[in-house]
Design an enzyme around this catalytic site. Sequence first.
Site, PDB file in Angstrom:
ATOM      1  N   ARG A 151       0.864  -1.174   0.000  1.00 29.22           N
ATOM      2  CA  ARG A 151       0.000   0.000   0.000  1.00 29.22           C
ATOM      3  C   ARG A 151       0.905   1.229   0.000  1.00 29.22           C
ATOM      4  O   ARG A 151       2.057   1.177   0.434  1.00 29.22           O
ATOM      5  CB  ARG A 151      -0.891   0.028   1.236  1.00 29.22           C
ATOM      6  CG  ARG A 151      -1.806  -1.189   1.399  1.00 29.22           C
ATOM      7  CD  ARG A 151      -2.612  -1.075   2.689  1.00 29.22           C
ATOM      8  NE  ARG A 151      -3.546  -2.182   2.847  1.00 29.22           N
ATOM      9  CZ  ARG A 151      -3.300  -3.285   3.554  1.00 29.22           C
ATOM     10  NH1 ARG A 151      -2.131  -3.423   4.177  1.00 29.22           N
ATOM     11  NH2 ARG A 151      -4.201  -4.243   3.648  1.00 29.22           N
ATOM     12  N   LYS A 175      -2.288  -1.667   7.823  1.00 31.74           N
ATOM     13  CA  LYS A 175      -3.516  -1.124   8.408  1.00 31.74           C
ATOM     14  C   LYS A 175      -3.678  -1.603   9.844  1.00 31.74           C
ATOM     15  O   LYS A 175      -3.310  -2.722  10.190  1.00 31.74           O
ATOM     16  CB  LYS A 175      -4.722  -1.541   7.571  1.00 31.74           C
ATOM     17  CG  LYS A 175      -4.791  -0.843   6.223  1.00 31.74           C
ATOM     18  CD  LYS A 175      -6.067  -1.177   5.490  1.00 31.74           C
ATOM     19  CE  LYS A 175      -6.168  -0.419   4.185  1.00 31.74           C
ATOM     20  NZ  LYS A 175      -7.399  -0.749   3.444  1.00 31.74           N
ATOM     21  N   HIS A 246      -2.123   1.820  -6.378  1.00 28.49           N
ATOM     22  CA  HIS A 246      -2.886   0.603  -6.086  1.00 28.49           C
ATOM     23  C   HIS A 246      -2.931  -0.323  -7.305  1.00 28.49           C
ATOM     24  O   HIS A 246      -3.057  -1.538  -7.152  1.00 28.49           O
ATOM     25  CB  HIS A 246      -4.304   0.961  -5.647  1.00 28.49           C
ATOM     26  CG  HIS A 246      -5.107  -0.226  -5.207  1.00 28.49           C
ATOM     27  ND1 HIS A 246      -4.938  -0.806  -3.975  1.00 28.49           N
ATOM     28  CD2 HIS A 246      -6.047  -0.953  -5.852  1.00 28.49           C
ATOM     29  CE1 HIS A 246      -5.762  -1.848  -3.872  1.00 28.49           C
ATOM     30  NE2 HIS A 246      -6.443  -1.952  -5.001  1.00 28.49           N
ATOM     31  N   ARG A 249      -0.138  -2.667  -6.950  1.00 25.11           N
ATOM     32  CA  ARG A 249      -0.438  -3.653  -5.905  1.00 25.11           C
ATOM     33  C   ARG A 249      -1.377  -4.731  -6.454  1.00 25.11           C
ATOM     34  O   ARG A 249      -1.184  -5.924  -6.227  1.00 25.11           O
ATOM     35  CB  ARG A 249      -1.067  -2.937  -4.705  1.00 25.11           C
ATOM     36  CG  ARG A 249      -1.568  -3.839  -3.569  1.00 25.11           C
ATOM     37  CD  ARG A 249      -1.992  -2.950  -2.404  1.00 25.11           C
ATOM     38  NE  ARG A 249      -2.827  -3.638  -1.433  1.00 25.11           N
ATOM     39  CZ  ARG A 249      -2.348  -4.354  -0.412  1.00 25.11           C
ATOM     40  NH1 ARG A 249      -1.046  -4.512  -0.275  1.00 25.11           N
ATOM     41  NH2 ARG A 249      -3.161  -4.923   0.444  1.00 25.11           N
ATOM     42  N   HIS A 272      -3.802  -8.996   4.026  1.00 22.01           N
ATOM     43  CA  HIS A 272      -5.247  -9.092   4.169  1.00 22.01           C
ATOM     44  C   HIS A 272      -5.605 -10.023   5.314  1.00 22.01           C
ATOM     45  O   HIS A 272      -5.061 -11.113   5.434  1.00 22.01           O
ATOM     46  CB  HIS A 272      -5.883  -9.644   2.894  1.00 22.01           C
ATOM     47  CG  HIS A 272      -5.901  -8.663   1.772  1.00 22.01           C
ATOM     48  ND1 HIS A 272      -6.303  -9.005   0.509  1.00 22.01           N
ATOM     49  CD2 HIS A 272      -5.573  -7.358   1.728  1.00 22.01           C
ATOM     50  CE1 HIS A 272      -6.217  -7.939  -0.280  1.00 22.01           C
ATOM     51  NE2 HIS A 272      -5.778  -6.939   0.439  1.00 22.01           N
ATOM     52  N   TYR A 281      -5.973 -14.879  10.969  1.00 17.93           N
ATOM     53  CA  TYR A 281      -4.794 -14.729  10.127  1.00 17.93           C
ATOM     54  C   TYR A 281      -4.431 -16.049   9.463  1.00 17.93           C
ATOM     55  O   TYR A 281      -4.699 -17.123   9.992  1.00 17.93           O
ATOM     56  CB  TYR A 281      -3.588 -14.251  10.948  1.00 17.93           C
ATOM     57  CG  TYR A 281      -3.775 -12.902  11.555  1.00 17.93           C
ATOM     58  CD1 TYR A 281      -3.660 -11.755  10.786  1.00 17.93           C
ATOM     59  CD2 TYR A 281      -4.099 -12.765  12.899  1.00 17.93           C
ATOM     60  CE1 TYR A 281      -3.854 -10.506  11.329  1.00 17.93           C
ATOM     61  CE2 TYR A 281      -4.292 -11.516  13.460  1.00 17.93           C
ATOM     62  CZ  TYR A 281      -4.165 -10.387  12.670  1.00 17.93           C
ATOM     63  OH  TYR A 281      -4.363  -9.154  13.212  1.00 17.93           O
TER      64      TYR A 281
END
Length: 303
Positions: A151, A175, A246, A249, A272, A281
């Site tokens: 990102r 994030k 993006h 990405r 993600h 995860y």
Amino acid sequence: MRNLPSRERLLQLFEGYVRLERGLADNSVISYLMDVEKLLDYLEDESITLTDVTLDTLREFIGALREMGIAERSQARMIAGLRAFFKFLSLEDFIEADPSALLESPRTGLHLPEVLSVEEIDDMIAAIDTSDTLGVRNRAIMETLYGSGLRVSELVNIEISRLYLDDGYMIVRGKGDKERMAPLSPVAADAIREWLEVRDEFEPSVADANILFLNRRGHQLTRQMIFTVVRRLADAAGITKTISPHTLRHSFATHLLEGGANLRAIQMMLGHESITTTQIYLHIDRASLREAILTYHPRAGQS
């Protein structure tokens, strides 16, 4: 065109519009205001003013929502709120044109940013003049974006002390302030090494001494500057697609998937979280990540 009022006043005026002129129920009004505030936060993070918002800006914002796992029904509601907001801005003469007029809803084919081919990415990088320090930096930026699938916020915050170039990975903060291990292709690692050899010419400031990518004044790059670098290179390469960081990405993930990489490995590399309720995860160790990037990424084996 009228000058924009303060954020607080703008939200008050918009609330009056949807409540009185549109006759929306209280719950809808609250939802619309929350959605607009999300957009305003996003624009602030990207250093974009309301008067500079385009259809591409809104598509990138919706693409970010998709990446966060926002359901399509919620996306559709948010798009309705954004359309109402920009119609209000247009009616009040705060903007010249409504950028949301052609914004698609999920049910009519909302798409993530386009995928670049390997050849198009090569053309963009070939357009960089690496005879000066700035070009060396920009090449490293492009190779890192594409070779690691980062990102923009992760790219501008890369720390030199968290690079493991010989091992082919780095630690980035994503994030939610969560750290993860991100892969580095051999080409990206070499490009970063070349940049590190000349980085001191930018005279790093004390505050940003550990930040990898700097501007000419020795300070950390902004997100908007990365957008500018990518779009200028796309123009120089004659690419007419809608390009943003993006896009690189998304191309990173698409090329890995097309090459046969495991979907779970890609999810882990992109940072993600799992969309399931039973798995938060997906764990992949360092060796597996390195094997995936070396085996399936188009930059593997190049130096």
